[in-house]
Design a protein around this motif. Structure first.
Motif, PDB file in Angstrom:
ATOM      1  N   ASP A   1       0.850  -1.190   0.000  1.00  0.00           N
ATOM      2  CA  ASP A   1       0.000   0.000   0.000  1.00  0.00           C
ATOM      3  C   ASP A   1       0.891   1.247   0.000  1.00  0.00           C
ATOM      4  O   ASP A   1       1.770   1.384   0.850  1.00  0.00           O
ATOM      5  CB  ASP A   1      -0.885  -0.009   1.248  1.00  0.00           C
ATOM      6  CG  ASP A   1      -1.990   1.004   1.167  1.00  0.00           C
ATOM      7  OD1 ASP A   1      -3.079   0.638   0.704  1.00  0.00           O
ATOM      8  OD2 ASP A   1      -1.764   2.167   1.557  1.00  0.00           O
TER       9      ASP A   1
ATOM     10  N   GLU B   1      -3.026   0.462  -3.937  1.00  0.00           N
ATOM     11  CA  GLU B   1      -2.725  -0.852  -3.382  1.00  0.00           C
ATOM     12  C   GLU B   1      -2.350  -1.851  -4.482  1.00  0.00           C
ATOM     13  O   GLU B   1      -2.953  -1.875  -5.549  1.00  0.00           O
ATOM     14  CB  GLU B   1      -3.936  -1.372  -2.602  1.00  0.00           C
ATOM     15  CG  GLU B   1      -3.615  -2.535  -1.719  1.00  0.00           C
ATOM     16  CD  GLU B   1      -4.717  -2.791  -0.708  1.00  0.00           C
ATOM     17  OE1 GLU B   1      -4.383  -3.074   0.445  1.00  0.00           O
ATOM     18  OE2 GLU B   1      -5.912  -2.723  -1.074  1.00  0.00           O
TER      19      GLU B   1
ATOM     20  N   ASP C   1      -2.769  -8.393   4.492  1.00  0.00           N
ATOM     21  CA  ASP C   1      -3.384  -7.069   4.523  1.00  0.00           C
ATOM     22  C   ASP C   1      -3.374  -6.508   5.945  1.00  0.00           C
ATOM     23  O   ASP C   1      -3.083  -5.329   6.161  1.00  0.00           O
ATOM     24  CB  ASP C   1      -4.811  -7.151   3.976  1.00  0.00           C
ATOM     25  CG  ASP C   1      -5.386  -5.782   3.663  1.00  0.00           C
ATOM     26  OD1 ASP C   1      -4.705  -4.989   2.987  1.00  0.00           O
ATOM     27  OD2 ASP C   1      -6.526  -5.515   4.090  1.00  0.00           O
TER      28      ASP C   1
ATOM     29  N   VAL D   1      -1.499  -3.175   7.344  1.00  0.00           N
ATOM     30  CA  VAL D   1      -2.179  -2.114   8.109  1.00  0.00           C
ATOM     31  C   VAL D   1      -1.390  -1.782   9.376  1.00  0.00           C
ATOM     32  O   VAL D   1      -1.225  -0.607   9.724  1.00  0.00           O
ATOM     33  CB  VAL D   1      -3.631  -2.532   8.454  1.00  0.00           C
ATOM     34  CG1 VAL D   1      -4.253  -1.604   9.459  1.00  0.00           C
ATOM     35  CG2 VAL D   1      -4.470  -2.591   7.178  1.00  0.00           C
ATOM     36  N   GLN D   2      -0.868  -2.810  10.051  1.00  0.00           N
ATOM     37  CA  GLN D   2      -0.069  -2.574  11.253  1.00  0.00           C
ATOM     38  C   GLN D   2       1.192  -1.762  10.929  1.00  0.00           C
ATOM     39  O   GLN D   2       1.559  -0.864  11.672  1.00  0.00           O
ATOM     40  CB  GLN D   2       0.314  -3.897  11.921  1.00  0.00           C
ATOM     41  CG  GLN D   2      -0.863  -4.605  12.552  1.00  0.00           C
ATOM     42  CD  GLN D   2      -1.545  -3.770  13.621  1.00  0.00           C
ATOM     43  OE1 GLN D   2      -0.907  -3.194  14.469  1.00  0.00           O
ATOM     44  NE2 GLN D   2      -2.863  -3.688  13.546  1.00  0.00           N
TER      45      GLN D   2
ATOM     46  N   LYS E   1       1.469   0.319   8.462  1.00  0.00           N
ATOM     47  CA  LYS E   1       1.010   1.671   8.132  1.00  0.00           C
ATOM     48  C   LYS E   1       0.675   2.471   9.375  1.00  0.00           C
ATOM     49  O   LYS E   1       0.912   3.675   9.426  1.00  0.00           O
ATOM     50  CB  LYS E   1      -0.219   1.576   7.211  1.00  0.00           C
ATOM     51  CG  LYS E   1      -0.147   2.526   6.051  1.00  0.00           C
ATOM     52  CD  LYS E   1      -1.180   2.185   5.029  1.00  0.00           C
ATOM     53  CE  LYS E   1      -1.409   3.297   4.086  1.00  0.00           C
ATOM     54  NZ  LYS E   1      -0.299   3.666   3.265  1.00  0.00           N
TER      55      LYS E   1
END
Length: 192
Positions: A78, A122, A182, A186-187, A189
């Motif tokens: 991402d 993404e 995913d 996210v972690q 990010k």
């Protein structure tokens, strides 16, 4: 014996290619539904949903045929700050950012599997797990490339991204591995 191993490897490669094609079609149809859900008639929307359901069934069927210990690796990537780049430097700069990441992904990861853009900022990468150590090394090389690129390139913004990875094996499905990768992304990010 060597010929049997070669045939098994070729079969795995074909199965992975089929899965990759189904995933690509699945994400393309899903994006189409999301982007155009406000236009068209009800019948067209229903046809698109039926196609989506068929592709999901095909992915599940293909997954059930892949019985090996390690079936694959998925990485979700991402782009960080794409909206900021678009808002502050224009969409052309955002496009340059996306294109540069795609080019470098193709350079480092392309020889090991398939790369797809699945959303505005993404990407997903899919490879055979027998090569997963090579994939991790390629991701490290890609990271090092962008660190050097950001130091030497005269741009008012840096090209940065978050990556999450997961193995697809006999204990999970592609979707579970994708969700895990995913979530890992996210972690990363969150701490960015």
């Amino acid at each position: 014996m060597e010929n049997i191993k070669k045939k098994k490897f070729q079969k795995k490669e074909r199965q992975l290619e089929n899965l990759e094609n189904l995933v690509e079609n699945h994400t393309r149809t899903q994006r189409h539904l999301e982007q155009y859900s406000h236009i068209g008639n009800h019948e067209n929307k229903e046809n698109a949903r039926k196609i989506q359901e068929i592709r999901e069934e095909q992915i599940q069927d293909l997954e059930s045929k892949l019985k090996d210990e390690d079936k694959g690796l998925v990485a979700v990537i991402d782009v960080n700050n794409l909206k900021l780049v678009n808002d502050n430097f224009g969409h052309t700069s955002g496009d340059v950012l996306i294109i540069k990441i795609a080019e470098i992904m193709k350079k480092y990861l392309g020889p090991l599997g398939k790369c797809y853009r699945i959303g505005g900022d993404e990407f997903v990468f899919i490879s055979t797990a027998s090569r997963h150590e090579e994939c991790y090394k390629a991701i490290d090389k890609m990271n090092a490339y962008f660190v050097a690129y950001n130091k030497t390139e005269k741009r008012p913004y840096k090209i940065e991204y978050a990556v999450g990875t997961a193995l697809v094996n006999k204990n999970n499905t592609f979707q579970e591995a994708f969700d895990k990768a995913d979530g890992e992304k996210v972690q990363v990010k969150i701490y960015y």
